[in-house]
Design an enzyme around this catalytic site. Structure first.
Site, PDB file in Angstrom:
ATOM      1  N   SER A 215      -8.601   6.504  -1.711  1.00  0.00           N
ATOM      2  CA  SER A 215      -8.548   7.113  -3.409  1.00  0.00           C
ATOM      3  C   SER A 215      -8.818   5.950  -4.270  1.00  0.00           C
ATOM      4  CB  SER A 215      -7.571   7.645  -3.530  1.00  0.00           C
ATOM      5  OG  SER A 215      -6.373   7.089  -3.530  1.00  0.00           O
TER       6      SER A 215
ATOM      7  N   LYS B  60       2.754   4.968  -8.142  1.00  0.00           N
ATOM      8  CA  LYS B  60       3.745   5.371  -8.292  1.00  0.00           C
ATOM      9  C   LYS B  60       5.640   5.147  -8.266  1.00  0.00           C
ATOM     10  CE  LYS B  60       1.905   9.162  -7.259  1.00  0.00           C
ATOM     11  NZ  LYS B  60       1.380  10.350  -8.250  1.00  0.00           N
TER      12      LYS B  60
END
Ligand SMILES: Cc1ncc(COP(=O)(O)O)c(C=O)c1O
Length: 325
Positions: A267, A43
């Protein structure tokens, strides 16, 4: 190399062949280590590019102290607070109240204002609350990562190119990736499909979810299946969907840490669980690519260590997920 600021050090992450984890398997798994970015995740790339793109459009003005508003599970928030510190912006982040408290604390330390949304109302509670805050404060600039084309564009221009350079010639058979905003699977997937028509793209989702049919269940694989089909997701590049339970994601997370010495988040564990499943059944010599989004440090409170000694030995670990709800 000497960088002028931390934002110049974003990107250029390593690609690692998981040789130990796949020792008994006929295929190779390559892990793009996005956790090595400043800020600790993929990100950092998109946060920076969304801000720089808004500066180009004249929406944001560097050094102005304008307020950037964003719904985020934490990782985009880290990228934003880093870039905002360097570029001169104030930050308000909206985070679901069941997400990592360590991340919330860290983001506050960077000077961000944190607003918690009620996770009981759904997986996209933070997105809904951020929209309400935006309506009250039209002067705030929302980057809106799930809607912002600068998100997949970052991955087309940087992450995908790095992967192609590092993989070199030769086929790439599988790309395994989760879907949060859909930014990286779209950006990386589109570029890889152009150069590797043989590629099968497998999207990872938490067990019980059917993302493409907008069916979502509450789950703790943070960052995936956030309660909508994100507008920037290119649904057409997905060849298969694959479900992972929280237990399997955590087992793969621990196995990666214990055999490869790589700290990965939940994840990422989900991606690796699916990649291993594919590796076990595919043609010998196949190459599988997947992404490490972030590292385990933010998820230690999700791990209740019972008997996990078998993780990495091929046997399934006995792991429970602690309830924080
Ligand atoms: C930990 C984690 N994993 C996976 C994802 C999914 O990435 P993307 O938004 O590019 O789909 C995110 C995004 O929020 C994340 O924070």
């Amino acid at each position: 190399v000497i960088y002028d600021s931390i934002i110049d050090a974003v990107g250029g992450t390593p690609l690692i062949r998981l040789a130990r984890l796949t020792a008994d398997l006929p295929a190779d798994i390559y892990l793009k280590l996005e956790s090595a970015n400043p800020g600790g995740s993929h990100k950092a790339r998109i946060a920076l590019n969304m801000i720089l793109t808004y500066e180009q459009y004249g929406v944001l003005s560097r050094g102005s102290g304008q307020t950037i508003l964003e719904p985020t599970g934490g990782n985009t928030g880290m990228g934003i607070v880093m870039a905002a510190a360097v570029l001169g912006y104030r930050v308000v982040l909206v985070i679901p109240d069941n997400y990592s408290r360590a991340k919330q604390r860290l983001l506050r330390s960077f000077g961000a204002e944190i607003v918690l949304s009620d996770s009981n109302i759904g997986n996209n509670s933070h997105g809904e609350l951020a929209a309400e805050i935006q309506a009250e404060h039209p002067e705030y600039v929302m980057l809106n990562q799930a809607f912002n084309p600068a998100n997949p564009e970052t991955h087309r221009r940087t992450t995908a190119i790095e992967i192609l350079e590092d993989l070199g010639p030769g086929p790439l058979d599988w790309f395994v990736a989760g879907i949060g905003t859909g930014g990286h699977i779209t950006g990386i997937g589109q570029v890889l499909k152009r150069s590797h028509p043989e590629l099968t793209i497998v999207a990872v989702q938490p067990a019980g979810c059917e993302l493409l049919h907008e069916k979502f269940v509450k789950h703790r694989i943070q960052g995936l299946a956030v309660g909508m089909i994100p507008p920037i997701l290119d649904v057409g590049i997905i060849d298969e969907m694959s479900c992972v339970t929280e237990e399997d994601a955590i087992e793969a997370m621990l196995a990666t840490m214990r055999t490869e010495g790589i700290s990965v988040g939940v994840s990422t564990g989900a991606n690796i669980a699916v990649a291993r499943r594919i590796a076990a059944g595919c043609r010998p010599g196949s190459r599988i690519l997947t992404i490490a989004y972030d590292s385990a440090a933010d998820y230690v409170d999700l791990l209740e260590d019972e008997d996990t000694t078998s993780a990495g030995d091929g046997a399934s670990a006995s792991v429970t997920v602690s309830s924080r709800d």
